[in-house]
Motif scaffolding. Sequence first.
Motif, mmCIF file in Angstrom:
data_model
loop_
_atom_site.group_PDB
_atom_site.id
_atom_site.type_symbol
_atom_site.label_atom_id
_atom_site.label_comp_id
_atom_site.label_asym_id
_atom_site.label_seq_id
_atom_site.Cartn_x
_atom_site.Cartn_y
_atom_site.Cartn_z
ATOM 1 N N HIS A 60 0.815 -1.222 0.000
ATOM 2 C CA HIS A 60 0.000 0.000 0.000
ATOM 3 C C HIS A 60 0.842 1.263 0.000
ATOM 4 O O HIS A 60 0.315 2.352 0.206
ATOM 5 N N GLU A 61 2.141 1.151 -0.239
ATOM 6 C CA GLU A 61 3.022 2.313 -0.314
ATOM 7 C C GLU A 61 3.765 2.275 -1.644
ATOM 8 O O GLU A 61 4.296 1.235 -2.021
ATOM 9 N N ALA A 62 3.825 3.405 -2.331
ATOM 10 C CA ALA A 62 4.536 3.425 -3.608
ATOM 11 C C ALA A 62 4.805 4.864 -4.031
ATOM 12 O O ALA A 62 4.133 5.801 -3.593
ATOM 13 N N VAL A 63 5.786 5.007 -4.891
ATOM 14 C CA VAL A 63 5.964 6.232 -5.670
ATOM 15 C C VAL A 63 6.064 5.803 -7.120
ATOM 16 O O VAL A 63 6.551 4.709 -7.439
ATOM 17 N N GLY A 64 5.581 6.656 -8.017
ATOM 18 C CA GLY A 64 5.621 6.266 -9.417
ATOM 19 C C GLY A 64 5.089 7.355 -10.320
ATOM 20 O O GLY A 64 4.859 8.497 -9.904
ATOM 21 N N HIS A 74 -9.282 15.074 -10.548
ATOM 22 C CA HIS A 74 -8.855 16.415 -10.916
ATOM 23 C C HIS A 74 -7.440 16.701 -10.408
ATOM 24 O O HIS A 74 -7.033 16.254 -9.345
ATOM 25 N N GLY A 75 -6.715 17.489 -11.192
ATOM 26 C CA GLY A 75 -5.382 17.907 -10.786
ATOM 27 C C GLY A 75 -4.285 16.938 -11.141
ATOM 28 O O GLY A 75 -3.104 17.220 -10.912
ATOM 29 N N LEU A 76 -4.637 15.770 -11.680
ATOM 30 C CA LEU A 76 -3.634 14.781 -12.071
ATOM 31 C C LEU A 76 -3.557 14.687 -13.584
ATOM 32 O O LEU A 76 -4.574 14.806 -14.275
ATOM 33 N N ARG A 77 -2.339 14.466 -14.069
ATOM 34 C CA ARG A 77 -2.117 14.301 -15.498
ATOM 35 C C ARG A 77 -1.140 13.147 -15.717
ATOM 36 O O ARG A 77 -0.272 12.901 -14.878
ATOM 37 N N PRO A 78 -1.251 12.436 -16.840
ATOM 38 C CA PRO A 78 -0.222 11.447 -17.174
ATOM 39 C C PRO A 78 1.155 12.111 -17.171
ATOM 40 O O PRO A 78 1.331 13.236 -17.656
ATOM 41 N N GLY A 79 2.114 11.412 -16.585
ATOM 42 C CA GLY A 79 3.460 11.948 -16.470
ATOM 43 C C GLY A 79 3.765 12.534 -15.113
ATOM 44 O O GLY A 79 4.939 12.731 -14.767
ATOM 45 N N HIS A 80 2.740 12.831 -14.287
ATOM 46 C CA HIS A 80 2.985 13.354 -12.947
ATOM 47 C C HIS A 80 3.679 12.304 -12.089
ATOM 48 O O HIS A 80 3.325 11.125 -12.114
ATOM 49 N N GLN A 81 4.669 12.734 -11.309
ATOM 50 C CA GLN A 81 5.318 11.880 -10.329
ATOM 51 C C GLN A 81 4.561 12.022 -9.009
ATOM 52 O O GLN A 81 4.352 13.142 -8.526
ATOM 53 N N VAL A 82 4.166 10.891 -8.409
ATOM 54 C CA VAL A 82 3.313 10.951 -7.219
ATOM 55 C C VAL A 82 3.750 9.936 -6.167
ATOM 56 O O VAL A 82 4.399 8.937 -6.469
ATOM 57 N N THR A 83 3.373 10.234 -4.924
ATOM 58 C CA THR A 83 3.367 9.228 -3.875
ATOM 59 C C THR A 83 1.948 8.693 -3.790
ATOM 60 O O THR A 83 0.984 9.446 -3.930
ATOM 61 N N VAL A 84 1.836 7.393 -3.567
ATOM 62 C CA VAL A 84 0.526 6.754 -3.431
ATOM 63 C C VAL A 84 0.302 6.448 -1.957
ATOM 64 O O VAL A 84 1.048 5.688 -1.360
ATOM 65 N N SER A 85 -0.586 6.985 -1.398
ATOM 66 C CA SER A 85 -0.741 6.789 0.038
ATOM 67 C C SER A 85 -1.938 5.969 0.443
ATOM 68 O O SER A 85 -2.664 5.428 -0.094
ATOM 69 N N CYS A 101 -12.167 6.223 6.130
ATOM 70 C CA CYS A 101 -13.024 6.488 4.979
ATOM 71 C C CYS A 101 -14.008 5.343 4.752
ATOM 72 O O CYS A 101 -13.636 4.173 4.755
ATOM 73 N N SER A 102 -15.294 5.712 4.536
ATOM 74 C CA SER A 102 -16.345 4.705 4.335
ATOM 75 C C SER A 102 -16.727 4.534 2.873
ATOM 76 O O SER A 102 -17.614 3.759 2.548
ATOM 77 N N GLU A 103 -16.065 5.255 1.985
ATOM 78 C CA GLU A 103 -16.423 5.215 0.568
ATOM 79 C C GLU A 103 -15.450 4.376 -0.262
ATOM 80 O O GLU A 103 -15.498 4.404 -1.479
ATOM 81 N N GLY A 104 -14.557 3.672 0.402
ATOM 82 C CA GLY A 104 -13.597 2.866 -0.349
ATOM 83 C C GLY A 104 -12.207 3.456 -0.363
ATOM 84 O O GLY A 104 -11.331 2.961 -1.065
ATOM 85 N N GLY A 105 -11.984 4.523 0.415
ATOM 86 C CA GLY A 105 -10.639 5.061 0.560
ATOM 87 C C GLY A 105 -9.980 4.445 1.777
ATOM 88 O O GLY A 105 -10.263 3.324 2.150
ATOM 89 N N GLY A 106 -9.112 5.219 2.435
ATOM 90 C CA GLY A 106 -8.418 4.659 3.588
ATOM 91 C C GLY A 106 -7.504 3.533 3.148
ATOM 92 O O GLY A 106 -6.988 3.516 2.029
ATOM 93 N N TRP A 107 -7.284 2.565 4.027
ATOM 94 C CA TRP A 107 -6.374 1.467 3.711
ATOM 95 C C TRP A 107 -7.126 0.369 2.958
ATOM 96 O O TRP A 107 -7.698 -0.533 3.536
ATOM 97 N N ILE A 108 -7.164 0.490 1.644
ATOM 98 C CA ILE A 108 -7.767 -0.573 0.842
ATOM 99 C C ILE A 108 -6.739 -1.233 -0.071
ATOM 100 O O ILE A 108 -6.853 -2.416 -0.376
ATOM 101 N N ASP A 285 -4.090 9.102 7.974
ATOM 102 C CA ASP A 285 -4.917 9.592 6.876
ATOM 103 C C ASP A 285 -4.108 10.360 5.834
ATOM 104 O O ASP A 285 -4.644 10.754 4.807
ATOM 105 N N THR A 286 -2.817 10.589 6.098
ATOM 106 C CA THR A 286 -1.861 11.253 5.184
ATOM 107 C C THR A 286 -2.227 12.701 4.882
ATOM 108 O O THR A 286 -1.713 13.272 3.930
ATOM 109 N N SER A 287 -3.086 13.322 5.694
ATOM 110 C CA SER A 287 -3.385 14.737 5.481
ATOM 111 C C SER A 287 -2.167 15.612 5.712
ATOM 112 O O SER A 287 -2.092 16.741 5.214
ATOM 113 N N SER A 288 -1.187 15.101 6.461
ATOM 114 C CA SER A 288 0.021 15.870 6.765
ATOM 115 C C SER A 288 1.109 15.727 5.712
ATOM 116 O O SER A 288 2.154 16.375 5.817
ATOM 117 N N THR A 289 0.877 14.912 4.697
ATOM 118 C CA THR A 289 1.933 14.637 3.721
ATOM 119 C C THR A 289 2.485 15.892 3.044
ATOM 120 O O THR A 289 3.708 16.041 2.932
#
Length: 339
Positions: A60-64, A74-85, A101-108, A285-289
Amino acid sequence: MRALVYHGPGHISWDTAPDPAMEEATDAIVRVDATTVCGSDLHILRGDLPEVKPGTVLGHEAVGEVLEVGRDAHGLRPGHQVTVSSCGRCQACRDTRRGQCSEGGGWILGNQINGTQAEFVRVPFAEHSTHRRPPAIPLDDGLLLAEVLPTAYEVGVRNGHVGPGDIVVVVGAGPVGLATVAVARLYSPRRIIVVDLSEARLEAAARVGADAAEVPGRMIAELSEGPGADVVIEASGEPDGFVLCTQAVRAGGHIANIGTHGRPATLHLESLWRKNVTISTGQVDTSSTPWLMELLRFGYLTVSRLVTHTFGLDRMEHAYEVFSQGATTGALKVVLHRE
């Protein structure tokens, strides 16, 4: 693609798996450039989380690099370098409890759906579940921002209310425990004491800024018999570690639990009920990232020492073995790179 697949307790393998495909307009497909093994992955492997189904790609941790983006990410484009949290729209997310998160976010990822220990990953709610990685942030540091650093801050330092002049005890000197030491230093505590059973990890604790590091013994006994610690952070995930925390904390102090517990831990209310102790638990929740990313970017926080071993993605099974025997191998954070 190739991926690390869970086949039930005690069994994982580096297999050929279907490439991920877009399923929702909020998804993104990310090419995994680096990933890692977490203590919670070891809990899954041991069978402590029976809700994880055989056939699941772990991690559940990655950069890519973002390869494909849904129209509502929104705000994402192909080619963006991101951390996946964390979806951002449910009540838990609106209350800044994105880990719940109850909508399928959080640690899934690597838990309810296929995760990041693979060549590619589908990231749901990508607008909220990814963070842009500036070029100034090295790949491995970006990976630590995926979970280790925000966990140390949000669930440990912030929940524990670490402040200037505090005596802080960290029980467990694994990657998250050591990250907690590094982040707690920002708050000018009087003393940070780390306890662990591994001499190699105690040496690592001294390197990242602990004032004292020992196998549980004299210092904890002195705290237990004397004034106690202002903040005690449980980062071992072991029942004995939690009991140790309750012995070391002062009256009116805080115990912040970070460790992932796969077995019951005893709460000795007969000795705690009159001490006005606050015990907190939580999931990151990675809000501090973004804030932590800026601290890394401008040199206020240094965490590169937490990465001790690097491998190619195809050495995933070996990385699990090395990480699981960290007390003897000296492994803290193991990082697997795309070659």
